[in-house]
Design an enzyme around this catalytic site. Structure first.
Site, PDB file in Angstrom:
ATOM      1  N   HIS A 184      45.585   5.282  29.416  1.00 18.72           N
ATOM      2  CA  HIS A 184      45.096   5.947  30.638  1.00 18.72           C
ATOM      3  C   HIS A 184      43.936   6.890  30.329  1.00 18.72           C
ATOM      4  O   HIS A 184      43.014   7.042  31.129  1.00 18.72           O
ATOM      5  CB  HIS A 184      46.211   6.750  31.304  1.00 18.72           C
ATOM      6  CG  HIS A 184      47.092   5.955  32.214  1.00 18.72           C
ATOM      7  ND1 HIS A 184      46.622   5.311  33.338  1.00 18.72           N
ATOM      8  CD2 HIS A 184      48.422   5.696  32.175  1.00 18.72           C
ATOM      9  CE1 HIS A 184      47.630   4.698  33.959  1.00 18.72           C
ATOM     10  NE2 HIS A 184      48.726   4.912  33.262  1.00 18.72           N
ATOM     11  N   CYS A 238      53.627   0.691  35.869  1.00 21.26           N
ATOM     12  CA  CYS A 238      52.807   1.900  35.856  1.00 21.26           C
ATOM     13  C   CYS A 238      52.951   2.596  37.200  1.00 21.26           C
ATOM     14  O   CYS A 238      52.915   1.927  38.246  1.00 21.26           O
ATOM     15  CB  CYS A 238      51.352   1.518  35.604  1.00 21.26           C
ATOM     16  SG  CYS A 238      50.219   2.929  35.621  1.00 21.26           S
ATOM     17  N   HIS A 276      50.814   3.246  26.259  1.00 19.83           N
ATOM     18  CA  HIS A 276      50.478   3.107  27.677  1.00 19.83           C
ATOM     19  C   HIS A 276      49.758   4.363  28.183  1.00 19.83           C
ATOM     20  O   HIS A 276      48.715   4.273  28.844  1.00 19.83           O
ATOM     21  CB  HIS A 276      51.767   2.848  28.476  1.00 19.83           C
ATOM     22  CG  HIS A 276      51.572   2.745  29.952  1.00 19.83           C
ATOM     23  ND1 HIS A 276      51.764   1.579  30.648  1.00 19.83           N
ATOM     24  CD2 HIS A 276      51.189   3.661  30.871  1.00 19.83           C
ATOM     25  CE1 HIS A 276      51.508   1.786  31.935  1.00 19.83           C
ATOM     26  NE2 HIS A 276      51.167   3.054  32.099  1.00 19.83           N
ATOM     27  N   GLU A 277      50.307   5.525  27.856  1.00 16.24           N
ATOM     28  CA  GLU A 277      49.712   6.773  28.360  1.00 16.24           C
ATOM     29  C   GLU A 277      48.344   7.038  27.734  1.00 16.24           C
ATOM     30  O   GLU A 277      47.426   7.498  28.409  1.00 16.24           O
ATOM     31  CB  GLU A 277      50.658   7.966  28.130  1.00 16.24           C
ATOM     32  CG  GLU A 277      51.992   7.879  28.842  1.00 16.24           C
ATOM     33  CD  GLU A 277      51.892   7.518  30.317  1.00 16.24           C
ATOM     34  OE1 GLU A 277      50.926   7.942  30.994  1.00 16.24           O
ATOM     35  OE2 GLU A 277      52.773   6.785  30.799  1.00 16.24           O
TER      36      GLU A 277
HETATM   37 ZN    ZN Z   1      50.537   4.129  33.758  1.00 18.37          ZN
END
Ligand code: ZN
Length: 205
Positions: A166, A120, A162-163
């Site tokens: 966030h 990341c 993954h995004e």
């Molecule tokens: Zn990330």
């Protein structure tokens, strides 16, 4: 911020690092009427430039200090050409065109999962094995406010999961197999090309 100006408004942001509370907040959805505003349009351009500059394959607004449900992703053929065909096949890494995802909703498709090392830009220099859904559906608004629906598989599905994490204040370290946490240097030295089962066998007593 240490930002560098490339043109009048758009700029390369400094990427927020772990420990900043903005990375742990649930980001606010955008009102569709906000998407056309200069602020959001410039933010999208700046996030795209920041992602290329890093370089990375995805960036979420909280990573540039904006707690908004907005993310950009791209994994282009030029970048993929640097990865061996075997590794590409193993990780199901196929091109993901530049895409803006606003107020995204994620639905897993099927029960299959994959486990690969992931890093990341907000935890610079580290990696760990993370289990993700192999295939997902994403419904979102694009950078013009138009509804889009994407069915993704393999690495593109991983990037998007993954995004989207966030935007919920979740980092990969919340999902990783903690015993596989490694510096990037040791990832290259010891683990990168090994299957997850072998990595785990060597790291678990
Ligand atoms: Zn990330």
């Amino acid at each position: 911020m240490g930002a560098r100006c490339y043109q009048t408004a758009a700029m390369v942001f400094e990427i927020v690092q772990v420990g900043d509370p903005v990375l742990r907040q649930a980001a606010r959805p955008l009102d569709p009427a906000e998407i056309a505003t200069p602020f959001i349009q410039e933010l999208i351009v700046s996030m795209r430039m920041t992602m290329y500059d890093a370089p990375g394959v995805g960036l979420a607004a909280p990573q540039v200090g904006e707690s908004l449900q907005l993310t950009v992703v791209e994994d282009d053929e030029e970048h993929l050409a640097t990865i061996s065909p075997l590794r590409r096949a193993e990780t199901r890494r196929t091109p993901l065109p530049f895409t803006v995802l606003i107020n995204p909703k994620l639905t897993p498709l099927g029960d299959e999962t994959d486990e690969f090392f992931e890093g990341c830009l907000s935890l610079e220099g580290y990696s760990a094995l993370v289990r993700r859904h192999r295939a997902v559906r994403v419904e979102a608004l694009d950078g013009r406010g138009k509804p889009i629906k994407l069915d993704l598989e393999g690495w593109p599905a991983r990037i998007v999961q993954h995004e989207l994490d966030h935007l919920a204040g979740v980092l990969y370290v919340d999902r990783m197999d903690t015993r596989t946490f490694t510096t990037g240097e040791n990832l290259g030295r010891w683990w990168k090309a090994r299957p997850a089962s072998e990595v785990r066998a060597r790291l678990t007593p």
